[in-house]
Design an enzyme around this catalytic site. Structure first.
Site, PDB file in Angstrom:
ATOM      1  N   CYS A  69      69.848  68.007  80.199  1.00  0.00           N
ATOM      2  CA  CYS A  69      68.466  68.419  79.952  1.00  0.00           C
ATOM      3  C   CYS A  69      68.347  69.832  79.383  1.00  0.00           C
ATOM      4  O   CYS A  69      67.602  70.060  78.433  1.00  0.00           O
ATOM      5  CB  CYS A  69      67.599  68.240  81.195  1.00  0.00           C
ATOM      6  SG  CYS A  69      68.029  69.261  82.603  1.00  0.00           S
ATOM      7  N   HIS A 119      65.415  69.937  87.013  1.00  0.00           N
ATOM      8  CA  HIS A 119      65.327  69.144  85.786  1.00  0.00           C
ATOM      9  C   HIS A 119      64.266  69.750  84.869  1.00  0.00           C
ATOM     10  O   HIS A 119      63.309  70.368  85.337  1.00  0.00           O
ATOM     11  CB  HIS A 119      64.980  67.692  86.103  1.00  0.00           C
ATOM     12  CG  HIS A 119      65.126  66.780  84.933  1.00  0.00           C
ATOM     13  ND1 HIS A 119      66.329  66.574  84.289  1.00  0.00           N
ATOM     14  CD2 HIS A 119      64.218  66.035  84.249  1.00  0.00           C
ATOM     15  CE1 HIS A 119      66.157  65.721  83.283  1.00  0.00           C
ATOM     16  NE2 HIS A 119      64.872  65.395  83.240  1.00  0.00           N
ATOM     17  N   HIS A 131      63.225  64.275  77.514  1.00  0.00           N
ATOM     18  CA  HIS A 131      64.247  64.874  78.374  1.00  0.00           C
ATOM     19  C   HIS A 131      65.518  64.032  78.353  1.00  0.00           C
ATOM     20  O   HIS A 131      65.514  62.895  77.890  1.00  0.00           O
ATOM     21  CB  HIS A 131      63.712  65.014  79.806  1.00  0.00           C
ATOM     22  CG  HIS A 131      63.393  63.718  80.464  1.00  0.00           C
ATOM     23  ND1 HIS A 131      63.993  63.304  81.620  1.00  0.00           N
ATOM     24  CD2 HIS A 131      62.543  62.714  80.124  1.00  0.00           C
ATOM     25  CE1 HIS A 131      63.523  62.126  81.985  1.00  0.00           C
ATOM     26  NE2 HIS A 131      62.641  61.745  81.090  1.00  0.00           N
TER      27      HIS A 131
END
Length: 159
Positions: A69, A119, A131
């Site tokens: 990510c 994240h 993502h």
């Protein structure tokens, strides 16, 4: 020969004195990035959308090798805005300026997790973000309002 030995000894002593100086220590300052233009923000979102389907790879930061990510975010921001964001999600939590959900625009970051973020993705508009989700997956687009993502604490950042 004595002269060279004496010279080297003097240089070494001067170096040690300089290294042990108790004067002020230069500390790296917080990097200040220029605000992104609306065009750059749109370019970031479009570029991120174009990477949907790229394989996930832990530590990855190129389309050829795959993305995690933060690697995805770094790649897109470097390519479209010339910015080099921090490499880890934890550091991305302090990158740029916080914005509210009502101020969110394309190109902003969505950072998940309370306390230590775990994240991150790039907001692409209409409640969606791009993502690189996890091992075995691929870069994809999801909705912030989905069952999974809506349960998590989220911060929005504008570089």
């Amino acid at each position: 020969m004595r002269f060279i030995t004496a010279l080297l000894t003097a240089l070494l002593a001067a170096t040690l004195v300089a290294c042990s100086s108790s004067g002020p220590v230069a500390r790296p300052s917080r990097i200040v990035y220029p605000e992104l233009s609306a065009e750059q923000s749109s370019d970031i979102a479009f570029h991120a959308l174009g990477l949907v389907g790229t394989p996930y790879r832990y530590g990855g930061n190129t389309p050829e090798g795959g993305f995690d990510c933060s690697g995805l975010i770094g790649y897109v921001y470097r390519a479209r805005a010339g910015l080099v964001p921090p490499r880890t999600v934890a550091e991305l939590g302090g990158f740029g300026t916080p914005v509210t959900a009502g101020e969110l625009r394309t190109g902003d970051l969505v950072i998940f997790g309370s306390g230590r973020p775990f994240h991150a993705g790039i907001y692409v508009g209409e409640g969606r973000f791009v993502h690189a989700p996890s091992t075995g997956g691929e870069v994809r687009m999801d909705r912030l309002a989905s069952t999974y993502w809506s349960r998590l604490a989220v911060d929005y950042r504008r570089p």
